[in-house]
Write a protein that holds these residues in place. Structure first.
Motif, PDB file in Angstrom:
ATOM      1  N   ASP A 291       0.914  -1.001   0.065  1.00  0.00           N
ATOM      2  CA  ASP A 291       0.056   0.048  -0.123  1.00  0.00           C
ATOM      3  C   ASP A 291       0.827   1.357  -0.074  1.00  0.00           C
ATOM      4  O   ASP A 291       2.036   1.105   0.303  1.00  0.00           O
ATOM      5  N   THR A 292       0.280   2.411  -0.359  1.00  0.00           N
ATOM      6  CA  THR A 292       1.000   3.606  -0.486  1.00  0.00           C
ATOM      7  C   THR A 292       1.853   3.877   0.545  1.00  0.00           C
ATOM      8  O   THR A 292       3.185   4.354   0.342  1.00  0.00           O
ATOM      9  N   LYS A 293       1.304   3.723   1.782  1.00  0.00           N
ATOM     10  CA  LYS A 293       2.299   3.993   2.843  1.00  0.00           C
ATOM     11  C   LYS A 293       3.541   3.234   2.993  1.00  0.00           C
ATOM     12  O   LYS A 293       4.466   3.405   3.806  1.00  0.00           O
ATOM     13  N   ARG A 294       3.560   2.130   2.562  1.00  0.00           N
ATOM     14  CA  ARG A 294       4.699   1.080   2.869  1.00  0.00           C
ATOM     15  C   ARG A 294       5.682   1.321   1.485  1.00  0.00           C
ATOM     16  O   ARG A 294       6.637   0.670   1.504  1.00  0.00           O
ATOM     17  N   LYS A 295       5.496   2.301   0.598  1.00  0.00           N
ATOM     18  CA  LYS A 295       6.339   2.153  -0.668  1.00  0.00           C
ATOM     19  C   LYS A 295       7.831   2.769  -0.400  1.00  0.00           C
ATOM     20  O   LYS A 295       8.629   1.916  -0.720  1.00  0.00           O
ATOM     21  N   LEU A 296       8.028   3.543   0.350  1.00  0.00           N
ATOM     22  CA  LEU A 296       9.267   3.973   0.771  1.00  0.00           C
ATOM     23  C   LEU A 296      10.151   2.921   1.310  1.00  0.00           C
ATOM     24  O   LEU A 296      11.092   2.688   0.909  1.00  0.00           O
ATOM     25  N   GLN A 297       9.499   2.290   2.469  1.00  0.00           N
ATOM     26  CA  GLN A 297      10.151   1.008   3.173  1.00  0.00           C
ATOM     27  C   GLN A 297      10.346   0.033   2.013  1.00  0.00           C
ATOM     28  O   GLN A 297      11.438  -0.343   2.209  1.00  0.00           O
ATOM     29  N   THR A 298       9.553  -0.400   1.255  1.00  0.00           N
ATOM     30  CA  THR A 298       9.469  -1.343   0.205  1.00  0.00           C
ATOM     31  C   THR A 298      10.906  -1.023  -0.631  1.00  0.00           C
ATOM     32  O   THR A 298      11.682  -2.063  -0.906  1.00  0.00           O
ATOM     33  N   LEU A 299      10.840   0.217  -1.055  1.00  0.00           N
ATOM     34  CA  LEU A 299      11.980   0.430  -1.750  1.00  0.00           C
ATOM     35  C   LEU A 299      13.268   0.256  -1.164  1.00  0.00           C
ATOM     36  O   LEU A 299      14.247  -0.366  -1.926  1.00  0.00           O
ATOM     37  N   LEU A 300      13.403   0.701   0.024  1.00  0.00           N
ATOM     38  CA  LEU A 300      14.694   0.569   0.753  1.00  0.00           C
ATOM     39  C   LEU A 300      14.937  -0.814   0.926  1.00  0.00           C
ATOM     40  O   LEU A 300      16.081  -1.183   0.667  1.00  0.00           O
ATOM     41  N   SER A 301      14.102  -1.604   1.277  1.00  0.00           N
ATOM     42  CA  SER A 301      14.481  -2.925   1.241  1.00  0.00           C
ATOM     43  C   SER A 301      14.975  -3.549  -0.212  1.00  0.00           C
ATOM     44  O   SER A 301      16.045  -4.454   0.083  1.00  0.00           O
ATOM     45  N   THR A 425      12.091  -2.801 -11.579  1.00  0.00           N
ATOM     46  CA  THR A 425      11.308  -3.371 -10.464  1.00  0.00           C
ATOM     47  C   THR A 425      10.136  -2.296 -10.459  1.00  0.00           C
ATOM     48  O   THR A 425      10.761  -1.070 -10.148  1.00  0.00           O
ATOM     49  N   SER A 426       9.046  -2.579 -10.233  1.00  0.00           N
ATOM     50  CA  SER A 426       7.923  -1.749 -10.330  1.00  0.00           C
ATOM     51  C   SER A 426       7.321  -2.053  -9.094  1.00  0.00           C
ATOM     52  O   SER A 426       6.862  -3.079  -8.819  1.00  0.00           O
ATOM     53  N   ILE A 427       7.022  -0.657  -8.211  1.00  0.00           N
ATOM     54  CA  ILE A 427       6.356  -0.979  -6.863  1.00  0.00           C
ATOM     55  C   ILE A 427       5.038  -0.443  -7.008  1.00  0.00           C
ATOM     56  O   ILE A 427       5.097   0.970  -7.284  1.00  0.00           O
ATOM     57  N   ILE A 428       4.130  -1.421  -7.024  1.00  0.00           N
ATOM     58  CA  ILE A 428       2.736  -0.888  -7.196  1.00  0.00           C
ATOM     59  C   ILE A 428       1.713  -0.979  -6.095  1.00  0.00           C
ATOM     60  O   ILE A 428       2.013  -1.875  -5.140  1.00  0.00           O
ATOM     61  N   ILE A 429       0.744  -0.391  -6.099  1.00  0.00           N
ATOM     62  CA  ILE A 429      -0.408  -0.502  -5.163  1.00  0.00           C
ATOM     63  C   ILE A 429      -1.516  -1.550  -5.902  1.00  0.00           C
ATOM     64  O   ILE A 429      -1.443  -1.521  -7.211  1.00  0.00           O
ATOM     65  N   PRO A 430      -2.334  -2.190  -5.049  1.00  0.00           N
ATOM     66  CA  PRO A 430      -2.892  -3.267  -5.738  1.00  0.00           C
ATOM     67  C   PRO A 430      -3.752  -2.954  -6.991  1.00  0.00           C
ATOM     68  O   PRO A 430      -3.791  -3.626  -8.058  1.00  0.00           O
ATOM     69  N   ASP A 431      -4.355  -1.551  -7.006  1.00  0.00           N
ATOM     70  CA  ASP A 431      -5.150  -1.354  -8.226  1.00  0.00           C
ATOM     71  C   ASP A 431      -4.252  -0.978  -9.416  1.00  0.00           C
ATOM     72  O   ASP A 431      -4.928  -0.917 -10.582  1.00  0.00           O
ATOM     73  N   GLU A 432      -3.023  -0.892  -9.306  1.00  0.00           N
ATOM     74  CA  GLU A 432      -2.368  -0.581 -10.507  1.00  0.00           C
ATOM     75  C   GLU A 432      -1.967  -1.989 -11.326  1.00  0.00           C
ATOM     76  O   GLU A 432      -1.139  -1.876 -12.521  1.00  0.00           O
ATOM     77  N   ARG A 433      -2.064  -3.083 -10.874  1.00  0.00           N
ATOM     78  CA  ARG A 433      -1.716  -4.426 -11.326  1.00  0.00           C
ATOM     79  C   ARG A 433      -2.352  -4.563 -12.660  1.00  0.00           C
ATOM     80  O   ARG A 433      -1.546  -4.932 -13.323  1.00  0.00           O
ATOM     81  N   PHE A 434      -3.443  -4.058 -12.878  1.00  0.00           N
ATOM     82  CA  PHE A 434      -4.174  -4.188 -14.088  1.00  0.00           C
ATOM     83  C   PHE A 434      -3.366  -3.136 -15.192  1.00  0.00           C
ATOM     84  O   PHE A 434      -3.231  -3.578 -16.317  1.00  0.00           O
TER      85      PHE A 434
END
Ligand SMILES: Nc1ncnc2c1ncn2[C@@H]1O[C@H](COP(=O)(O)OP(=O)(O)OP(=O)(O)O)[C@@H](O)[C@H]1O
Length: 452
Positions: A291-301, A425-434
């Protein structure tokens, strides 16, 4: 007499060969169909690829050929092998080939086959959409035009002027008056300004290149200026015209328009390399959903586990709505976050449209020193910029179109003849999968899901 018409060549790619192999297997198995594939296709006689020197020998001056080999350009890439003979024959051409496939050297060799450095006039013009691409083309052109080591001689080397947005036009005016350069690399806006003020004309231009042509034609800001350059300030009958890009959407329509609008001559040739594989095959595509709030942390990992040699984190430009609401742009948030949380060795740099030209140039200078950086950038870094050390691309924000995805991804895999794999690598929110799925279908690639 018949009027010459545009020609289209599709250079056969690996996938097409697989398709032929499949056809042949089917034909052997199911003989009742009497389906035969010509032997010449199934077992083509071995062909030795000519070297770049052999292709260019009677067209490009010897000192340029020596310099080309000194830099390390010995064997041609596919687009160079396919396009150079048509270009040397004088035909207008649409160079349509994957990102990082060597289109720049292709058109520079054409330029060197036509210009005479001894003449004091502007003979070749390269039009580009951005200052960043202009700086890069100028650098490659100057490197190629420099004298080869050990060659002294009286021969005058050609001069190359960069006429780019943000430059000091006054200095260029003096230069153009004193001794016109042989080659001009220009952004559309700056070039038009000079032409409108009659500071220089395109009368003596023999060859006109438009690099990233679809990008220029897509921009309402640039399109009318480019039309003027192609049809009012010069005529296609008096020059050879070359359009280059890795993406030319609806290319048949574009070729038709090019002829109708007199941007090119009628017999323009379309050279399309890897038509069924728009992106380099060494690219590995992944996505991760959060989800949007986790994007920064996901990128860092991701950055910490990938440990890239160098990487670009692509971020969307700030929307007007977000600006009006007084929010900080994603680029600033990201830079602040990475500077405070990232513990690795990579330098963190920024490149975005709204930076002033000097800061933009400084960032690019830094990244050109070699690997070891993480560049946070908007799509300004997505077109044409050649950073051969780039190993990883992160789409922090999903690109707006499939074409934007292709150009962002194409900042990696930029070493022809290399077999090193690179990752997008694309970091997406669930709605962007489509949306990502749509890009996969359009660009014919497969994106693998990473689980957090
Ligand atoms: N014949 C060659 N041999 C070895 N390297 C080459 C050759 N031609 C080009 N290159 C290198 O390939 C890289 C990509 O070339 P270039 O920037 O011209 O790609 P491009 O097709 O213009 O890509 P883009 O569409 O992204 O602008 C550059 O680093 C260039 O030095």
């Amino acid at each position: 007499s018949e009027k010459p018409t545009p020609t289209s060549y599709n250079v056969r790619s690996k996938s097409y060969n697989h398709f032929l192999k499949h056809l042949s297997d089917t034909a052997n198995f199911n003989r009742t169909f009497q389906f035969t594939i010509p032997q010449a296709i199934l077992n083509p006689s071995p062909v030795t690829t000519p070297t770049l020197r052999e292709i260019c020998q009677s067209h490009v001056p010897e000192h340029i050929l020596q310099r080309m080999e000194e830099i390390g350009y010995v064997m041609p890439t596919d687009i160079q092998r396919e396009a150079l003979p048509s270009l040397f024959s004088g035909r207008d051409c649409i160079l349509h080939a994957q990102t990082g496939s060597g289109k720049t050297l292709t058109y520079l060799l054409l330029i060197h086959s036509l210009i005479n450095a001894g003449k004091s006039s502007v003979q070749a013009l390269v039009v580009v959409p951005t200052r960043e691409l202009g700086m890069q083309v100028t650098k490659v052109a100057r490197t190629l035009a420099a004298k080869p080591t050990g060659v002294s001689g009286e021969q005058k080397s050609c001069s190359i002027m960069a006429l780019l947005d943000g430059g000091t036009l006054k200095r260029h005016k003096t230069w153009l008056k004193a001794e016109p350069p042989t080659i001009v690399v220009a952004t559309v806006g700056s070039l038009c300004q000079m032409l409108e003020r009659h500071i220089f004309s395109l009368e003596t231009v023999q060859v006109l290149i438009v690099d990233e042509v679809d990008c220029i034609f897509n921009s309402s800001k640039q399109v009318s200026s480019l039309r003027k350059i192609l049809t009012s300030y010069s005529s296609c009958n008096n020059r050879q015209t070359v359009f280059a890009s890795a993406s030319i959407p609806q290319h048949n329509r574009f070729i038709h328009d090019s002829v109708q609008q007199k941007w090119t001559k009628r017999d323009v040739v379309h050279i399309h390399v890897s038509a069924v594989e728009p992106m380099p095959s060494r690219l590995y595509h992944r996505f991760i959903t959060c989800d949007t709030k986790r994007k920064l942390q996901t990128l860092l990992s991701l950055i910490q586990s990938d440990a890239p040699e160098s990487g670009i984190v692509f971020v969307a430009e700030q929307s007007e709505k977000s600006k009006k609401a007084g929010k900080a742009p994603s680029t600033s948030l990201l830079i602040d976050f990475l500077k405070s949380s990232y513990q690795g060795d990579l330098d963190i740099l920024l490149l975005e449209d709204k930076m002033n030209f000097n800061s933009r140039a400084a960032s690019l200078l830094e990244v050109r020193k070699g690997g070891g950086y993480l560049l946070v950038a908007t799509d300004i870094a997505a077109r044409g910029v050649d950073l051969p050390e780039m190993s990883h691309i992160y789409n922090f924000d999903l690109p707006r179109t499939a074409i934007d995805y292709l150009h962002r991804a194409g900042r990696t895999c930029r070493k022809p003849f290399s077999d090193v794999n690179c990752t997008v690598t694309s970091i997406i929110i669930p709605d962007e999968r489509f949306v990502l799925q749509r890009y996969e279908n359009e660009l014919m690639f497969n994106c693998e899901e990473l689980t957090p």
